[in-house]
Design an enzyme around this catalytic site. Sequence first.
Site, PDB file in Angstrom:
ATOM      1  N   GLU A  93     -11.619  10.554   6.364  1.00  0.00           N
ATOM      2  CA  GLU A  93     -10.199  10.431   6.022  1.00  0.00           C
ATOM      3  C   GLU A  93      -9.662  11.791   5.623  1.00  0.00           C
ATOM      4  O   GLU A  93     -10.291  12.491   4.806  1.00  0.00           O
ATOM      5  CB  GLU A  93      -9.971   9.462   4.847  1.00  0.00           C
TER       6      GLU A  93
ATOM      7  N   ASN B 272     -13.935   0.430   1.351  1.00  0.00           N
ATOM      8  CA  ASN B 272     -13.178   1.674   1.371  1.00  0.00           C
ATOM      9  C   ASN B 272     -12.995   2.214  -0.039  1.00  0.00           C
ATOM     10  O   ASN B 272     -12.297   1.597  -0.851  1.00  0.00           O
ATOM     11  CB  ASN B 272     -11.799   1.456   2.014  1.00  0.00           C
ATOM     12  N   GLU B 273     -13.682   3.308  -0.351  1.00  0.00           N
ATOM     13  CA  GLU B 273     -13.458   4.133  -1.539  1.00  0.00           C
ATOM     14  C   GLU B 273     -13.844   3.502  -2.874  1.00  0.00           C
ATOM     15  O   GLU B 273     -13.548   4.057  -3.938  1.00  0.00           O
ATOM     16  CB  GLU B 273     -11.987   4.606  -1.604  1.00  0.00           C
TER      17      GLU B 273
ATOM     18  N   TRP C 219       0.867  -1.175   0.000  1.00  0.00           N
ATOM     19  CA  TRP C 219       0.000   0.000   0.000  1.00  0.00           C
ATOM     20  C   TRP C 219       0.905   1.226   0.000  1.00  0.00           C
ATOM     21  O   TRP C 219       2.130   1.094   0.007  1.00  0.00           O
ATOM     22  CB  TRP C 219      -0.937   0.008   1.214  1.00  0.00           C
ATOM     23  N   ASP C 220       0.306   2.410  -0.026  1.00  0.00           N
ATOM     24  CA  ASP C 220       1.164   3.598  -0.113  1.00  0.00           C
ATOM     25  C   ASP C 220       1.798   3.963   1.221  1.00  0.00           C
ATOM     26  O   ASP C 220       2.516   4.957   1.323  1.00  0.00           O
ATOM     27  CB  ASP C 220       0.424   4.804  -0.716  1.00  0.00           C
TER      28      ASP C 220
END
Length: 881
Positions: free
Chosen positions: A557, A459-460, A193-194
């Site tokens: 977020e 999520n998103e 992930w980032d």
Amino acid sequence: MRVHLLLLLTMCSAVLVASVAGTRSYSLRGEWRVRSGNGSLELPGMVPGCVHSALLQQGLIQDPYYRFNDLNYRWISLDNWTYSIEFKTPLNISKWQKVNLIFEGVDTVSSILFNNVTIGKTDNMFIRYSFDITSIIRDVNSIELHFQSAVSYAAQQSKAHTRYEVPPNCPPPVQKGECHVNFIRKEQCSFSWDWGPSFPTQGIWKDVRIEAFNICHLNYFTFSPKYDSTAQEWNLEIESSFDVVSSKPVGGRVTIAIPKLQTEQTYNIELQHGERIVELVVKINKNIAVETWWPHGHGNQTGYNMTILFELDGGLNIENSAKVYFRTVELVEEPIKGSPGLSFYFRINGFPIFLKGSNWIPADSFQDRVTSDVLRLLLQSVVDANMNALRVWGGGIYEQDEFYALCDELGIMVWQDFLFASALYPADQRFLDSVRTEVVHQVRRLKSHPSIIIWSGNNENEAALMMDWFLINPLHLKIYIKDYVTLYVKNIRELVLAGDTSRPFIPSSPTNGAQTMAEGGVSHNPNSNHYGDVHFYNYICDCWNWMVFPKARFVSEYGYQSWPSFSTLEKVSSKNDWSYNSKFSLHRQHHKGGNKEMLHQAKFHFKLPQSTDPLRKFKDTIYLTQVTQAQCVKTETEFYLRSRSEIVGGKGHSMGALYWQLNDIWQAPSWASLEYGGKWKMLHYFAQRFFAPLLPVGFEDRDVFHVYGVSDLHTDCNATLTVRVHTWSSLEPLCSLVMGPFVIKAGQAVPLYKEPVRKLLGCGNCTRKSCVLSFYLSTERKLFSPTNYHFLSSPKDAVGLLKAQITANITQQGDTFVFDLETSAVAPFVWLDVGSIPGRFSDNGFLMTEKTRTVLFYPWKPTSKRELEQSLHVTSLTDIY
């Protein structure tokens, strides 16, 4: 078949502790054998655990987090490993009617052999697997789990999906991750992930055991509270699942007792052969006082001990005990006067509560390292920073039971995502069947916890679909929308509503909530400021400009990056790595351009470090990224806090601020406020202040300085506001203005004060560049809020700011250490660092405008005054120039 009973008592959710007579349970936790795909490597491996941990424990690899080992050890995830064990059965098999082999969690794709007979396969990390081994168990037995690499399995599943592409195929190159994670029901961030590395683990990551029983067996026991507002009484729905092997009906009775509520009731039951569910609708007399569970900062987390005893034919006794709680939760989505759209806020026990907190990610890439102590340390830091909520993010895992039990105990509200994140997903029948089993299991497992206040589908993913993150072929849009609605609305939503009506469900985050459902499950603009929740990131604009931020209903977020402290990085790096532009620093940054973005944001208001010593410059840069992150998130959070009670231009009524993110999964730059290992970044100390129950928020609008009083109290408060004007060149305030008392309404943000900046400057006879403001709220002449501050110009332009000499005298009082500080000059962003000594300060990262200040240090492990003196390093802003 369902057996329905009505009992005259009630309870609420909890963690279950089973004591079962008549069933023999034999744990297979402990040492197994782990073998590589070609058999060239064989070693002991602990269960629960994973291959990486087994290799590390045997000294065959270094710490996977050290330097570039996430790349060096990629081979581990690409191999196909086997777990095996041989054991003697500690029971007389002939005396038991049924024997099951139960895996609470397998990570992830495996074929299972028991005594060389294939008994099943696994392909979902989040499912509990149970296999009937009655006919094949012997006195001496063997188990083998032949794992397939999750990476190769995901690639195969993607390749087999030939009708159309399901993006994204791979993560961005900067993440150095693996592809097609959306095709496997596994921790999504384990492919990278980032903010995290790629470690697609293999192993038996939860408990494994053999259970033998006669007559019948209790499979699970769960419950959830309901409040009947019409009758003004509590109800509790209890569900128990039995596996009945007796060919004859099994009769008996069930007794439920809650001693503190002076309640004990007994009823008769009868169970038929097969899988049977017993449902008890339990009530309590409305005249009996029941204390409710409250979020942290709003009341007590009162729970009641309950026992439930099944006494069945054949002398079979099955008993469970639970900590049960009472609370109601409502997601309020209703019209707001003066604004289009709908509200989006939570009422707990009928009281509107502003959610203050952050987002939780997995605490480690290797879950066997996440002990109860690790969880308690991190979650205690949540409440110590005045937070009341965490969002368990959809790219990680459904956390272990201990996590939710601690949230219950500490009063942390949990926004629980289902585990789908930032991607589109297939909707073929095999995938849906696996997801359905996952959802049913996890809802049953978790719904007894009062801390969980909402389920969210993903999520998103709604935003990714409708805002075209993946540049999909427009011809396929209808197909993707259909798949999305099928997965999250027609499957997950329907299963959640069938299994748990005690808390709300939303299909995604961000989402428009009720409006999204009115539009058929997807909204044209899922990130609308007029509905639901939003996610917001902007690394280019000046974060000190509050006009950049969305005046939204709920912000789930938002955030900015920083680097972890040098003492944390030092553990996984070498001297060659200790510079901001080193190969290591670039490797650890998984967000494209992240290192440059941090400096870009810092340069708006600060001078960059100027030391000629490379190591000193690196440490100073780390410090400055933490200052910048803390100040950015402070500014943004305070904007949301003060927006709760107003509508401006049709926008406002903000009732939630969950910054991204709470914790780190490894030692690297990220948005976290807690470093890997739990050390507090400067942001976390800032959060302790900006999430205080009573807070003055100051800001400028067109050269006018405003102060709002923000309250999370349940009663109105009479408070006095003190505003002080300081000059950078003196430790004595130029002037002090005392105003009020003001009435600050319970749970609201109230404008208290506004004054042109020029008038304040006149009070102190100074200029914007030479002065800074501090302000606080007090009641009955006692300091009641944290002292807040407002910069009248960028610190890089400050006139008269001197280099402060700060000394610390350390004394010990019991287990706490007292740091008496003295400064020679006004010092911005004073940072006390004791290196790797675990613990936290009572305050840190503060503006020191007075000559002396006392700060406490709370150690997490035994330490000494001498160790603290040797490790202490004090930094303030001018030290980096």
